[in-house]
Scaffold this motif. Sequence first.
Motif, short mmCIF file in Angstrom:
data_model
loop_
_atom_site.label_atom_id
_atom_site.label_comp_id
_atom_site.label_asym_id
_atom_site.label_seq_id
_atom_site.Cartn_x
_atom_site.Cartn_y
_atom_site.Cartn_z
N GLU A 14 34.02 45.33 39.40
CA GLU A 14 35.18 45.45 38.50
C GLU A 14 35.03 46.68 37.60
O GLU A 14 36.00 47.37 37.30
N SER A 15 33.79 46.94 37.16
CA SER A 15 33.53 48.11 36.33
C SER A 15 33.70 49.40 37.13
O SER A 15 34.20 50.40 36.61
N ARG A 16 33.27 49.39 38.36
CA ARG A 16 33.33 50.57 39.21
C ARG A 16 34.78 50.92 39.57
O ARG A 16 35.14 52.10 39.65
N ASN A 22 32.33 58.87 43.11
CA ASN A 22 32.03 59.45 41.79
C ASN A 22 31.76 58.31 40.82
O ASN A 22 32.63 57.90 40.05
N ARG A 23 30.54 57.85 40.83
CA ARG A 23 30.18 56.69 40.02
C ARG A 23 29.74 57.09 38.62
O ARG A 23 29.23 58.20 38.41
N LYS A 24 29.90 56.16 37.70
CA LYS A 24 29.44 56.35 36.33
C LYS A 24 27.93 56.38 36.31
O LYS A 24 27.25 55.82 37.17
N GLN A 25 27.38 57.02 35.29
CA GLN A 25 25.93 57.05 35.14
C GLN A 25 25.40 55.62 35.02
O GLN A 25 25.96 54.80 34.30
N GLY A 26 24.37 55.32 35.76
CA GLY A 26 23.78 53.99 35.75
C GLY A 26 24.37 53.02 36.76
O GLY A 26 23.88 51.91 36.92
N ASP A 27 25.45 53.41 37.43
CA ASP A 27 26.07 52.56 38.44
C ASP A 27 25.31 52.75 39.75
O ASP A 27 25.49 53.74 40.44
#
Length: 140
Positions: A119-121, A134-139
């Motif tokens: 859900e966050s991704r 293009n993932r967030k840092q830490g994903d």
Amino acid sequence: MNLDDYKEFVQTVTSQESQNVRKLQFRLGELDQGNIDKGVVGDVNIALLLTGAMGLSSEGGEFAEIVKKLIFQGKPYDEDTQFHLKRELGDIIWYWVNSCRALDIDPNEVIKENVFKLESRYPGGKFDKYYSENRKQGDL
């Protein structure tokens, strides 16, 4: 680089525990004794964790082998193939639950965390190729 040079290189970048059974036994003993590493949150059943990790890998390979034959080698998708896939998935989940047991974590919590991560991704709750690549840092 030739294979002999590469072999020497590989040796230099491989842990001692991977190359020496006594060092491996010592490390397994450390882990078996419990919280020896900083940040450890609980005990881990190393024997069960090894069983789970190796089983997940091998059973995942068996599942992928059926899919490979289905897609690339003309294997029919019939009741036998579906049954075989279902049995391999059963083996996968058996090893997965044993891995959860080894780590003393609730399988339901693993599923909840996976939903939270996805859900966050994917804002809006739908797959998007951009966010997939293009993932967030830490994903992870």
